[in-house]
Design a protein around this motif. Structure first.
Motif, PDB file in Angstrom:
ATOM      1  N   SER A 173       0.818  -1.213   0.000  1.00 22.56           N
ATOM      2  CA  SER A 173       0.000   0.000   0.000  1.00 22.56           C
ATOM      3  C   SER A 173       0.849   1.259   0.000  1.00 22.56           C
ATOM      4  O   SER A 173       2.000   1.259   0.418  1.00 22.56           O
ATOM      5  N   VAL A 174       0.241   2.316  -0.501  1.00 23.90           N
ATOM      6  CA  VAL A 174       0.887   3.629  -0.459  1.00 23.90           C
ATOM      7  C   VAL A 174      -0.112   4.642   0.066  1.00 23.90           C
ATOM      8  O   VAL A 174      -1.302   4.530  -0.182  1.00 23.90           O
ATOM      9  N   MET A 175       0.405   5.621   0.813  1.00 22.02           N
ATOM     10  CA  MET A 175      -0.426   6.723   1.265  1.00 22.02           C
ATOM     11  C   MET A 175      -0.136   7.906   0.354  1.00 22.02           C
ATOM     12  O   MET A 175       1.013   8.329   0.218  1.00 22.02           O
ATOM     13  N   LEU A 176      -1.189   8.400  -0.303  1.00 23.52           N
ATOM     14  CA  LEU A 176      -1.013   9.486  -1.264  1.00 23.52           C
ATOM     15  C   LEU A 176      -1.623  10.783  -0.746  1.00 23.52           C
ATOM     16  O   LEU A 176      -2.630  10.756  -0.039  1.00 23.52           O
ATOM     17  N   HIS A 177      -1.021  11.891  -1.122  1.00 24.19           N
ATOM     18  CA  HIS A 177      -1.598  13.195  -0.829  1.00 24.19           C
ATOM     19  C   HIS A 177      -1.966  13.836  -2.165  1.00 24.19           C
ATOM     20  O   HIS A 177      -1.095  14.162  -2.959  1.00 24.19           O
ATOM     21  N   LEU A 178      -3.269  13.965  -2.429  1.00 22.03           N
ATOM     22  CA  LEU A 178      -3.727  14.389  -3.753  1.00 22.03           C
ATOM     23  C   LEU A 178      -4.575  15.657  -3.746  1.00 22.03           C
ATOM     24  O   LEU A 178      -5.707  15.676  -4.258  1.00 22.03           O
ATOM     25  N   PRO A 179      -4.070  16.759  -3.195  1.00 28.11           N
ATOM     26  CA  PRO A 179      -4.877  17.978  -3.157  1.00 28.11           C
ATOM     27  C   PRO A 179      -5.147  18.547  -4.554  1.00 28.11           C
ATOM     28  O   PRO A 179      -6.225  19.092  -4.793  1.00 28.11           O
ATOM     29  N   ASP A 233       4.066  -4.785  -9.223  1.00 28.03           N
ATOM     30  CA  ASP A 233       4.179  -4.133 -10.522  1.00 28.03           C
ATOM     31  C   ASP A 233       2.908  -3.359 -10.870  1.00 28.03           C
ATOM     32  O   ASP A 233       2.961  -2.207 -11.278  1.00 28.03           O
ATOM     33  N   LEU A 234       1.758  -3.989 -10.681  1.00 22.66           N
ATOM     34  CA  LEU A 234       0.496  -3.323 -11.000  1.00 22.66           C
ATOM     35  C   LEU A 234       0.312  -2.070 -10.150  1.00 22.66           C
ATOM     36  O   LEU A 234       0.030  -0.992 -10.660  1.00 22.66           O
ATOM     37  N   LEU A 235       0.516  -2.223  -8.840  1.00 19.66           N
ATOM     38  CA  LEU A 235       0.324  -1.084  -7.946  1.00 19.66           C
ATOM     39  C   LEU A 235       1.296   0.045  -8.308  1.00 19.66           C
ATOM     40  O   LEU A 235       0.905   1.212  -8.365  1.00 19.66           O
ATOM     41  N   SER A 236       2.546  -0.302  -8.593  1.00 17.46           N
ATOM     42  CA  SER A 236       3.539   0.723  -8.948  1.00 17.46           C
ATOM     43  C   SER A 236       3.107   1.492 -10.177  1.00 17.46           C
ATOM     44  O   SER A 236       3.207   2.718 -10.226  1.00 17.46           O
ATOM     45  N   ARG A 237       2.655   0.768 -11.186  1.00 15.72           N
ATOM     46  CA  ARG A 237       2.272   1.442 -12.427  1.00 15.72           C
ATOM     47  C   ARG A 237       1.082   2.368 -12.218  1.00 15.72           C
ATOM     48  O   ARG A 237       1.032   3.466 -12.760  1.00 15.72           O
ATOM     49  N   VAL A 238       0.125   1.906 -11.426  1.00 14.56           N
ATOM     50  CA  VAL A 238      -1.038   2.753 -11.149  1.00 14.56           C
ATOM     51  C   VAL A 238      -0.623   4.004 -10.372  1.00 14.56           C
ATOM     52  O   VAL A 238      -1.054   5.114 -10.679  1.00 14.56           O
ATOM     53  N   ILE A 239       0.242   3.819  -9.388  1.00 11.46           N
ATOM     54  CA  ILE A 239       0.694   4.974  -8.590  1.00 11.46           C
ATOM     55  C   ILE A 239       1.453   5.964  -9.469  1.00 11.46           C
ATOM     56  O   ILE A 239       1.288   7.179  -9.347  1.00 11.46           O
ATOM     57  N   GLU A 240       2.290   5.450 -10.366  1.00 15.86           N
ATOM     58  CA  GLU A 240       3.025   6.341 -11.264  1.00 15.86           C
ATOM     59  C   GLU A 240       2.073   7.205 -12.089  1.00 15.86           C
ATOM     60  O   GLU A 240       2.299   8.399 -12.275  1.00 15.86           O
ATOM     61  N   GLN A 241       1.003   6.578 -12.550  1.00 18.08           N
ATOM     62  CA  GLN A 241       0.022   7.339 -13.333  1.00 18.08           C
ATOM     63  C   GLN A 241      -0.657   8.416 -12.495  1.00 18.08           C
ATOM     64  O   GLN A 241      -0.820   9.548 -12.932  1.00 18.08           O
ATOM     65  N   ILE A 242      -1.051   8.037 -11.282  1.00 13.39           N
ATOM     66  CA  ILE A 242      -1.712   9.005 -10.412  1.00 13.39           C
ATOM     67  C   ILE A 242      -0.748  10.143 -10.074  1.00 13.39           C
ATOM     68  O   ILE A 242      -1.123  11.315 -10.060  1.00 13.39           O
ATOM     69  N   LEU A 243       0.496   9.783  -9.847  1.00 14.01           N
ATOM     70  CA  LEU A 243       1.543  10.762  -9.536  1.00 14.01           C
ATOM     71  C   LEU A 243       1.655  11.795 -10.654  1.00 14.01           C
ATOM     72  O   LEU A 243       1.690  13.004 -10.402  1.00 14.01           O
ATOM     73  N   ASP A 244       1.700  11.318 -11.881  1.00 15.86           N
ATOM     74  CA  ASP A 244       1.774  12.231 -13.028  1.00 15.86           C
ATOM     75  C   ASP A 244       0.573  13.154 -13.082  1.00 15.86           C
ATOM     76  O   ASP A 244       0.703  14.357 -13.289  1.00 15.86           O
ATOM     77  N   LYS A 245      -0.602  12.565 -12.888  1.00 14.15           N
ATOM     78  CA  LYS A 245      -1.830  13.363 -12.951  1.00 14.15           C
ATOM     79  C   LYS A 245      -1.849  14.422 -11.854  1.00 14.15           C
ATOM     80  O   LYS A 245      -2.273  15.547 -12.083  1.00 14.15           O
ATOM     81  N   GLU A 246      -1.413  14.029 -10.659  1.00 12.96           N
ATOM     82  CA  GLU A 246      -1.408  14.972  -9.541  1.00 12.96           C
ATOM     83  C   GLU A 246      -0.449  16.132  -9.822  1.00 12.96           C
ATOM     84  O   GLU A 246      -0.769  17.292  -9.574  1.00 12.96           O
ATOM     85  N   GLN A 248       0.506  17.253 -12.680  1.00 11.10           N
ATOM     86  CA  GLN A 248      -0.109  18.054 -13.729  1.00 11.10           C
ATOM     87  C   GLN A 248      -1.173  18.988 -13.149  1.00 11.10           C
ATOM     88  O   GLN A 248      -1.225  20.166 -13.471  1.00 11.10           O
ATOM     89  N   ALA A 249      -2.005  18.415 -12.277  1.00  8.53           N
ATOM     90  CA  ALA A 249      -3.082  19.193 -11.669  1.00  8.53           C
ATOM     91  C   ALA A 249      -2.517  20.353 -10.864  1.00  8.53           C
ATOM     92  O   ALA A 249      -3.025  21.471 -10.919  1.00  8.53           O
ATOM     93  N   ARG A 250      -1.443  20.094 -10.112  1.00 11.38           N
ATOM     94  CA  ARG A 250      -0.843  21.154  -9.306  1.00 11.38           C
ATOM     95  C   ARG A 250      -0.282  22.253 -10.195  1.00 11.38           C
ATOM     96  O   ARG A 250      -0.438  23.437  -9.921  1.00 11.38           O
TER      97      ARG A 250
END
Ligand SMILES: [Zn+2]
Ligand SMILES: [Zn+2]
Lengths: 351, 176
Positions: A173-179, A233-246, A248-250
């Motif tokens: 698991s990872v804890m994300l901060h996505l404001p 691998d799956l979780l890492s790839r999903v997190i990488e995508q969310i990271l990019d989106k976050e 970008q949003a910021r």
């Protein structure tokens, strides 16, 4: 420094992408063969599990100077404190017989004994370090497995008390901060897409998924029929995508809506630095905004790590522990506001 | 528990339709809201447009506790720890590692619901033989996969697909 406070240390280590990924962890559920699972074990059996696991840990060089807490012996405020540090589960917070958590002295590896399973061993660190924590947990798992011989079936893999953990027994698991994503209203889309990928989203405190200050915990749901590598691998790839989106949003927020977002940040700062009563819910919401500002160089010398610590420091159990045991909500809200004002006495004139 | 159903797909709207299908003799139920049912009804005759991915998503979305707590009462207990099966039904907790053998017949369906799979293919303890080696022939799995999709046995299809993907991943690893 007392042992309980030492357990805070893992919170301020920094790490890759820690402006978005607060922490990464990997845990294994394991059991000893021929002894009933903790829920069904008798007193002597729980004791036997505790003794055997403790012996195995004593023989393990990673635990040269361990930090251990007997959940049976420590007070409820101390259990709450460990829970708020994300080191024990809600189940362990209840206390109970022959239950223990043993941590390495750098608070990177830990073993919970007699939780839902005989062993819950995990590795944790700050930032996006999923592979690292997985490798750490896997190494410890095989060392302890060699000594203890975990319950295993060729068909169903590692056998656990709840069949939702069977197979690899691995929960990453990872804890994300996505404001950023929260401001542009894209969170619910992400949350909705997770189950389709076999992933689960929870809130800051784990159990419920209510939005708490834009902190989200994402973990794998499926443990059987996939290899450990596939899961990571799956979780890492999903997190990488969310990271990019976050990210970008910021960027978008600060480029296109600068006045709005600056106003939000400074209002949050104003409340945190001047309020006289502050609930833990409000504090988390405001600190989330502060954390977003820090990412953009606001609020002077305050760092992400400082903020990670502050977020935990103003949780009810931590306040109760440091404030000499005041359990009344209003007294705690006053204490929380005091702590926040003191911590935020920073030189902000240059912003 | 059976009163109000939430859509198993979006987990938000109340379920409006119950889809039932007979798969190899056992009845599978799927509760969906109007929207989701229209979007991803895995039981429509034409499945051309529907990816296995989508079907898998529906399977993974199913509410675990609710599915596990099907009110079928089974009067057996674990031969080793004595846990009654109905106690597992209400807590989702087994009593000991032997429970897996004692309740095998009934647990398989739960494992499939929780994981979309019933066989371990991860690491094994040191010294134990690697798992699944007997049916690791990709061509054979692909054949069975097509068979499963044609007969609309999506659970089996998802399982086979995962297995296939794993073999492919492993093959990629060897090449690079
Ligand atoms: Zn729906
Ligand atoms: Zn049993």
């Amino acid at each position: 420094m007392d042992n309980l406070r030492k357990s805070d240390e893992w919170l301020d280590r920094g790490g890759p992408d820690n402006n978005v990924v607060m922490s990464s962890r990997a845990r294994y559920a394991r059991n000893l063969p021929r002894i009933p699972f903790p829920m069904r074990a008798r007193h002597e059996e729980l004791k036997e599990v505790l003794d055997r696991v403790q012996r195995a840990i004593r023989n393990n060089p990673r635990f040269a100077s361990p930090l251990s807490f007997s959940l049976t012996e420590i007070k409820s405020v101390e259990r709450n404190y460990l829970k708020e540090n994300h080191l024990i589960s809600t189940e362990m917070e209840k206390g109970g017989e022959n239950r223990m958590i043993i941590l390495t002295d750098d608070i990177k590896l830990a073993v919970m004994i007699n939780e839902e399973d005989h062993l819950r061993l995990f590795a944790l660190d700050t930032g996006f370090q999923l592979c690292e924590v997985f490798n750490q947990a896997a190494a410890l798992e095989s060392e302890l497995g060699r000594e203890l011989g975990f319950a295993f079936s060729p068909k169903y893999g590692y056998l656990t008390a709840c069949p939702t953990n069977t197979g690899t027994g691995l929960r990453a698991s990872v804890m994300l901060h996505l404001p950023g994503l929260s401001y542009i209203k894209q969170i619910s889309e992400i949350v909705k897409s997770m189950p389709q990928l076999g992933l689960t989203v929870r809130g800051f405190h784990g159990e419920n998924s209510e939005n708490q200050g834009d902190f989200f915990q994402i973990s794998n749901e499926v443990t059987l029929g996939k290899s450990e590598e596939q899961i990571i691998d799956l979780l890492s790839r999903v997190i990488e995508q969310i990271l990019d989106k976050e990210k970008q949003a910021r960027r978008m927020l600060f480029e296109k809506n600068r006045a709005f977002i600056e106003d939000e940040l400074w209002r949050a700062y104003g409340l945190l630095a001047h309020a006289r009563l502050m609930t833990s819910h409000e504090a988390l919401q405001l600190l989330s905004k502060l954390r977003l500002g820090i990412d953009r160089g606001y609020f002077g010398s305050f760092s992400h790590s400082d903020l990670n610590k502050l977020i935990i420091e103003v949780q009810p159990g931590h306040l109760q522990y440091s404030g000499g045991g005041t359990a009344k909500a209003e007294a705690r809200d006053r204490l929380r506001a005091d702590v926040l004002r003191k911590r935020l006495e920073i030189d902000v004139s240059r912003n | 528990m059976l009163g109000k159903h939430i859509c198993m797909s979006c987990k938000q709207n109340p379920a409006a339709v119950k889809l039932t299908k007979l798969i190899k003799g056992s009845v599978e139920e799927l509760w969906l809201c109007q929207e989701c049912a229209a979007q991803q009804n895995p039981y429509q005759k034409k499945i051309g447009a529907l990816s296995i991915e989508q079907v898998l998503a529906t399977l993974l979305n199913q509410n675990k506790k609710e599915m596990a707590a099907k009110p079928r009462s089974v009067d057996i207990e674990c031969s080793s720890c004595g846990l009654p099966f109905d106690s597992y039904r209400s807590t989702l907790l087994l009593g000991c590692s032997e429970c897996y053998a004692s309740f095998e017949k009934y647990l398989i369906a739960d494992l499939r619901k929780f994981h979309g799979a019933t066989t371990h293919c991860g690491r094994v303890p040191e010294g134990a033989p690697p798992v699944l080696e007997h049916n690791r022939n990709p061509r054979e799995i692909r054949r069975r996969l097509r068979e499963a999709v044609e007969s609309e046995d999506f659970q089996r299809a998802a399982r086979l697909r995962d297995e296939l993907r794993q073999i492919e991943l492993r093959a990629e690893g060897k090449e690079s």
